[in-house]
Design a protein around this motif. Structure first.
Motif: not given
Length: 185
Positions: A78-82, A94, A109
Protein backbone atom coordinates in the motif's frame (compact mmCIF):
# COMPACT_ATOMS: atom_id res chain seq x y z
CA UNK A 1 -80.91 -25.38 -68.79
CA UNK A 2 -79.62 -21.93 -69.62
CA UNK A 3 -78.60 -21.39 -66.04
CA UNK A 4 -76.51 -24.54 -66.00
CA UNK A 5 -74.67 -23.38 -69.05
CA UNK A 6 -73.86 -20.03 -67.40
CA UNK A 7 -72.39 -21.79 -64.36
CA UNK A 8 -70.07 -23.77 -66.55
CA UNK A 9 -68.82 -20.64 -68.29
CA UNK A 10 -67.77 -19.11 -64.95
CA UNK A 11 -63.99 -19.29 -64.56
CA UNK A 12 -62.48 -20.44 -61.26
CA UNK A 13 -58.91 -19.63 -60.09
CA UNK A 14 -56.71 -16.75 -59.04
CA UNK A 15 -56.12 -13.59 -60.91
CA UNK A 16 -52.63 -12.24 -61.42
CA UNK A 17 -53.33 -9.43 -58.90
CA UNK A 18 -54.32 -11.93 -56.19
CA UNK A 19 -51.16 -13.93 -56.86
CA UNK A 20 -48.96 -10.81 -56.67
CA UNK A 21 -50.56 -9.76 -53.37
CA UNK A 22 -50.03 -13.25 -51.89
CA UNK A 23 -46.38 -13.30 -53.00
CA UNK A 24 -45.83 -9.80 -51.59
CA UNK A 25 -47.26 -10.76 -48.19
CA UNK A 26 -45.12 -13.92 -48.20
CA UNK A 27 -41.98 -11.88 -48.94
CA UNK A 28 -42.72 -9.40 -46.13
CA UNK A 29 -43.17 -12.27 -43.65
CA UNK A 30 -39.91 -13.91 -44.82
CA UNK A 31 -38.00 -10.60 -44.54
CA UNK A 32 -39.24 -10.02 -40.98
CA UNK A 33 -38.30 -13.60 -40.06
CA UNK A 34 -34.82 -13.31 -41.58
CA UNK A 35 -34.25 -10.00 -39.81
CA UNK A 36 -35.16 -11.57 -36.47
CA UNK A 37 -32.93 -14.58 -37.18
CA UNK A 38 -29.93 -12.41 -38.11
CA UNK A 39 -30.48 -10.23 -35.03
CA UNK A 40 -30.62 -13.31 -32.78
CA UNK A 41 -27.36 -14.57 -34.33
CA UNK A 42 -25.66 -11.22 -33.70
CA UNK A 43 -26.82 -11.18 -30.07
CA UNK A 44 -25.58 -14.76 -29.63
CA UNK A 45 -22.12 -13.84 -30.95
CA UNK A 46 -21.90 -10.74 -28.73
CA UNK A 47 -22.97 -12.68 -25.62
CA UNK A 48 -20.44 -15.42 -26.43
CA UNK A 49 -17.64 -12.87 -26.76
CA UNK A 50 -18.71 -11.14 -23.53
CA UNK A 51 -18.81 -14.53 -21.77
CA UNK A 52 -15.24 -15.19 -22.92
CA UNK A 53 -14.10 -11.89 -21.40
CA UNK A 54 -15.92 -12.65 -18.13
CA UNK A 55 -14.32 -16.12 -18.09
CA UNK A 56 -10.92 -14.41 -18.34
CA UNK A 57 -11.73 -12.27 -15.31
CA UNK A 58 -13.01 -15.30 -13.36
CA UNK A 59 -9.85 -17.23 -14.23
CA UNK A 60 -7.68 -14.37 -12.94
CA UNK A 61 -9.63 -14.23 -9.64
CA UNK A 62 -9.34 -18.02 -9.29
CA UNK A 63 -5.58 -17.90 -9.98
CA UNK A 64 -5.05 -15.23 -7.33
CA UNK A 65 -7.26 -17.05 -4.80
CA UNK A 66 -5.62 -20.45 -5.34
CA UNK A 67 -2.10 -19.03 -4.98
CA UNK A 68 -3.04 -17.00 -1.89
CA UNK A 69 -4.73 -19.99 -0.25
CA UNK A 70 -1.60 -22.15 -0.51
CA UNK A 71 0.85 -19.28 0.05
CA UNK A 72 2.28 -17.69 3.19
CA UNK A 73 4.20 -14.60 4.38
CA UNK A 74 1.77 -12.06 2.90
CA UNK A 75 2.89 -8.49 2.38
CA UNK A 76 0.20 -5.97 1.46
CA UNK A 77 1.60 -3.32 -0.89
CA UNK A 78 0.00 0.00 0.00
CA UNK A 79 3.08 2.21 0.00
CA UNK A 80 4.39 1.56 -3.53
CA UNK A 81 7.32 -0.54 -2.25
CA UNK A 82 7.13 -3.57 -4.56
CA UNK A 83 10.29 -5.17 -3.16
CA UNK A 84 9.34 -5.39 0.53
CA UNK A 85 8.88 -8.95 1.73
CA UNK A 86 8.25 -8.83 5.50
CA UNK A 87 4.69 -9.87 6.43
CA UNK A 88 2.43 -6.82 6.58
CA UNK A 89 -1.31 -6.23 6.92
CA UNK A 90 -3.21 -3.30 5.43
CA UNK A 91 -6.79 -2.23 4.76
CA UNK A 92 -6.42 -1.05 1.18
CA UNK A 93 -3.41 -2.02 -0.90
CA UNK A 94 -3.00 -1.99 -4.64
CA UNK A 95 -0.84 -5.10 -4.55
CA UNK A 96 0.14 -8.16 -2.59
CA UNK A 97 3.38 -10.08 -2.32
CA UNK A 98 3.69 -13.54 -0.78
CA UNK A 99 5.59 -16.80 -0.97
CA UNK A 100 4.01 -19.66 -2.90
CA UNK A 101 3.91 -23.19 -1.52
CA UNK A 102 7.00 -23.86 -3.70
CA UNK A 103 8.86 -20.97 -2.00
CA UNK A 104 8.79 -18.54 -4.96
CA UNK A 105 7.85 -14.91 -4.37
CA UNK A 106 4.59 -14.02 -6.21
CA UNK A 107 3.30 -10.48 -6.63
CA UNK A 108 -0.05 -9.27 -7.92
CA UNK A 109 -0.56 -5.58 -8.72
CA UNK A 110 -3.92 -3.93 -9.43
CA UNK A 111 -3.79 -0.88 -11.70
CA UNK A 112 -5.99 -0.36 -14.73
CA UNK A 113 -5.35 -4.08 -15.23
CA UNK A 114 -4.05 -6.95 -13.07
CA UNK A 115 -0.40 -7.94 -13.37
CA UNK A 116 1.54 -10.86 -11.92
CA UNK A 117 5.24 -11.40 -11.25
CA UNK A 118 6.76 -14.72 -10.21
CA UNK A 119 10.16 -15.25 -8.60
CA UNK A 120 11.28 -11.67 -9.23
CA UNK A 121 10.55 -11.87 -12.96
CA UNK A 122 8.91 -9.23 -15.08
CA UNK A 123 5.22 -8.41 -14.71
CA UNK A 124 2.72 -10.11 -17.01
CA UNK A 125 -0.71 -8.64 -17.72
CA UNK A 126 -3.40 -11.16 -16.78
CA UNK A 127 -6.59 -9.40 -17.84
CA UNK A 128 -7.76 -8.94 -21.41
CA UNK A 129 -7.59 -5.43 -22.95
CA UNK A 130 -11.38 -5.01 -22.81
CA UNK A 131 -11.29 -5.09 -18.99
CA UNK A 132 -10.50 -1.81 -17.23
CA UNK A 133 -10.03 -2.00 -13.46
CA UNK A 134 -11.25 0.95 -11.35
CA UNK A 135 -8.80 2.62 -8.90
CA UNK A 136 -11.10 1.69 -6.00
CA UNK A 137 -10.11 -1.99 -6.43
CA UNK A 138 -7.77 -3.26 -3.73
CA UNK A 139 -6.43 -6.03 -1.51
CA UNK A 140 -7.17 -6.10 2.22
CA UNK A 141 -4.84 -8.22 4.35
CA UNK A 142 -5.49 -9.04 8.00
CA UNK A 143 -3.30 -11.17 10.28
CA UNK A 144 -0.18 -11.22 8.11
CA UNK A 145 2.25 -10.39 10.92
CA UNK A 146 3.75 -13.40 12.68
CA UNK A 147 3.37 -11.75 16.09
CA UNK A 148 -0.45 -11.53 15.96
CA UNK A 149 -2.94 -14.25 16.85
CA UNK A 150 -4.99 -13.96 13.66
CA UNK A 151 -5.03 -16.43 10.80
CA UNK A 152 -3.96 -14.56 7.62
CA UNK A 153 -7.02 -13.46 5.67
CA UNK A 154 -7.03 -11.64 2.30
CA UNK A 155 -9.99 -9.92 0.66
CA UNK A 156 -9.81 -9.02 -3.03
CA UNK A 157 -12.19 -6.37 -4.34
CA UNK A 158 -12.32 -5.72 -8.08
CA UNK A 159 -14.49 -2.99 -9.58
CA UNK A 160 -14.38 -1.93 -13.19
CA UNK A 161 -15.97 -2.13 -16.58
CA UNK A 162 -15.79 -4.23 -19.69
CA UNK A 163 -15.90 -2.28 -22.95
CA UNK A 164 -16.80 -4.42 -25.91
CA UNK A 165 -18.08 -3.08 -29.25
CA UNK A 166 -18.83 0.33 -27.72
CA UNK A 167 -20.94 -1.26 -24.96
CA UNK A 168 -19.76 -0.73 -21.38
CA UNK A 169 -20.68 -3.39 -18.82
CA UNK A 170 -19.78 -2.61 -15.19
CA UNK A 171 -18.71 -5.37 -12.82
CA UNK A 172 -17.95 -5.71 -9.13
CA UNK A 173 -16.29 -8.85 -7.75
CA UNK A 174 -15.14 -9.63 -4.25
CA UNK A 175 -13.68 -12.75 -2.74
CA UNK A 176 -11.99 -13.61 0.53
CA UNK A 177 -9.24 -16.15 1.04
CA UNK A 178 -7.62 -17.48 4.18
CA UNK A 179 -4.24 -19.16 4.34
CA UNK A 180 -4.64 -22.93 4.20
CA UNK A 181 -1.91 -23.82 6.67
CA UNK A 182 -2.42 -22.70 10.25
CA UNK A 183 -0.02 -19.97 11.36
CA UNK A 184 -1.63 -19.01 14.66
CA UNK A 185 0.74 -19.61 17.63
Amino acid sequence: MGQKHKKLDKQNGYTIIETMIAVSIFLVVIMVGMSALLNADLIHKKSGDMRSIMDNLSFVMEDISRNLRTGYSYHCIDDGNLNAIEPRSCLSGNGISFKSDAGDRIKYIIGSDIQKSMAGGSYVELTSPEIVIDPSSHFTVVGAELSDTLQPFVTIKLVGKITYRSIETPFSLQTSVSQRSLDVP
